[in-house]
Design a protein around this motif. Structure first.
Motif, mmCIF file in Angstrom:
data_model
loop_
_atom_site.group_PDB
_atom_site.id
_atom_site.type_symbol
_atom_site.label_atom_id
_atom_site.label_comp_id
_atom_site.label_asym_id
_atom_site.label_seq_id
_atom_site.Cartn_x
_atom_site.Cartn_y
_atom_site.Cartn_z
ATOM 1 N N THR A 68 21.405 127.939 35.677
ATOM 2 C CA THR A 68 22.026 127.149 35.976
ATOM 3 C C THR A 68 20.638 125.922 36.179
ATOM 4 N N TRP A 69 21.042 124.764 35.634
ATOM 5 C CA TRP A 69 19.924 124.252 35.111
ATOM 6 C C TRP A 69 20.561 122.140 36.187
ATOM 7 N N GLU A 70 19.545 121.809 36.399
ATOM 8 C CA GLU A 70 19.823 120.526 37.456
ATOM 9 C C GLU A 70 17.988 119.378 37.003
ATOM 10 N N VAL A 71 18.281 118.681 37.335
ATOM 11 C CA VAL A 71 17.103 117.652 36.770
ATOM 12 C C VAL A 71 16.162 116.874 37.586
ATOM 13 N N GLU A 72 15.062 117.478 38.450
ATOM 14 C CA GLU A 72 14.543 117.315 39.741
ATOM 15 C C GLU A 72 13.080 116.555 39.787
ATOM 16 N N ALA A 73 12.728 116.352 41.054
ATOM 17 C CA ALA A 73 11.270 115.665 40.675
ATOM 18 C C ALA A 73 10.441 116.500 41.547
ATOM 19 N N TRP A 127 11.828 115.295 29.911
ATOM 20 C CA TRP A 127 11.327 116.085 30.980
ATOM 21 C C TRP A 127 10.665 117.554 30.145
ATOM 22 N N PRO A 128 9.443 118.197 31.129
ATOM 23 C CA PRO A 128 9.469 119.825 30.576
ATOM 24 C C PRO A 128 10.495 120.491 31.306
ATOM 25 N N VAL A 129 10.897 122.471 30.496
ATOM 26 C CA VAL A 129 11.406 123.040 31.346
ATOM 27 C C VAL A 129 10.383 124.252 32.038
ATOM 28 N N LEU A 130 11.601 124.095 32.797
ATOM 29 C CA LEU A 130 11.092 125.244 34.283
ATOM 30 C C LEU A 130 11.716 126.447 34.576
ATOM 31 N N TRP A 172 13.514 119.798 34.167
ATOM 32 C CA TRP A 172 14.793 120.519 34.226
ATOM 33 C C TRP A 172 13.851 122.223 35.053
ATOM 34 N N VAL A 173 14.905 122.323 35.905
ATOM 35 C CA VAL A 173 14.592 123.170 36.326
ATOM 36 C C VAL A 173 16.156 124.015 36.649
#
Length: 178
Positions: A68-73, A127-130, A172-173
């Protein structure tokens, strides 16, 4: 949902690249829409890299349906220590060795404005993808860079040089579905 692997998307991505339907065709494919992932993550990871040998090795066993994906700082301090997959483990440091070069070559098309983002905001344009490393190895702590290795390298290099970088960066995490 059945187990879904990155290799399941190789032919879909290749077909969409070759038939001219591009990312729009890729994201409409039933096997892709079934993931329920954000378009930006789909494009950066699966559309752009489903056929990338390093990605196929590093992420072969990850069940994509369980992410599952969320945008995080994320803090600069965390990101400059975040590794990428084993197949390309040195690439972030290679990009970090000359961040100004990597910013300078990104000035056309979708990369237009990259230098201005670094100069003005001290961060990237996209945003990069982690992913959480526990998706790869159940007991592994922390995050891993999937896509955005150049961006993370630029950040690491600018930070090391003492250039302006923001304290926080959007990423993106991907985390395991609970």
């Amino acid at each position: 949902m059945n187990t879904v692997r990155i290799a399941d998307y190789t032919l879909i991505s290749q077909d969409c690249h070759e038939d001219g339907s591009g990312f729009a065709g890729f994201r409409r494919h039933p096997d892709v829409t079934g993931l329920g992932w954000p378009d930006d993550v789909l494009e950066q990871w699966l559309y752009d890299h489903a056929g990338n040998e390093a990605f196929l090795l590093d992420y072969a066993d990850v069940d994509l349906a369980q992410i599952t994906w969320e945008v995080e700082a994320a803090s600069t301090d965390l990101l400059v220590e975040t590794p990428t997959g084993d197949s390309d483990r040195d690439c972030i440091d290679e990009f970090a060795a000359n961040p100004d070069h990597w910013i300078g070559v990104r000035h056309k098309g979708v990369h237009r404005g990259v230098a201005l983002c670094w100069e003005t905001h001290g961060t990237w344009k996209r945003w990069p993808v982690l992913i959480e490393r526990s998706l790869l190895t159940p007991s592994a702590p922390g995050l891993q860079v999937v896509e955005g290795r150049t961006r993370i390298g630029i950040l690491k290099g600018r930070h090391r040089q003492g250039d302006f970088v923001s304290a926080q960066h959007l990423v993106w995490v991907g985390r395991p579905r609970r």
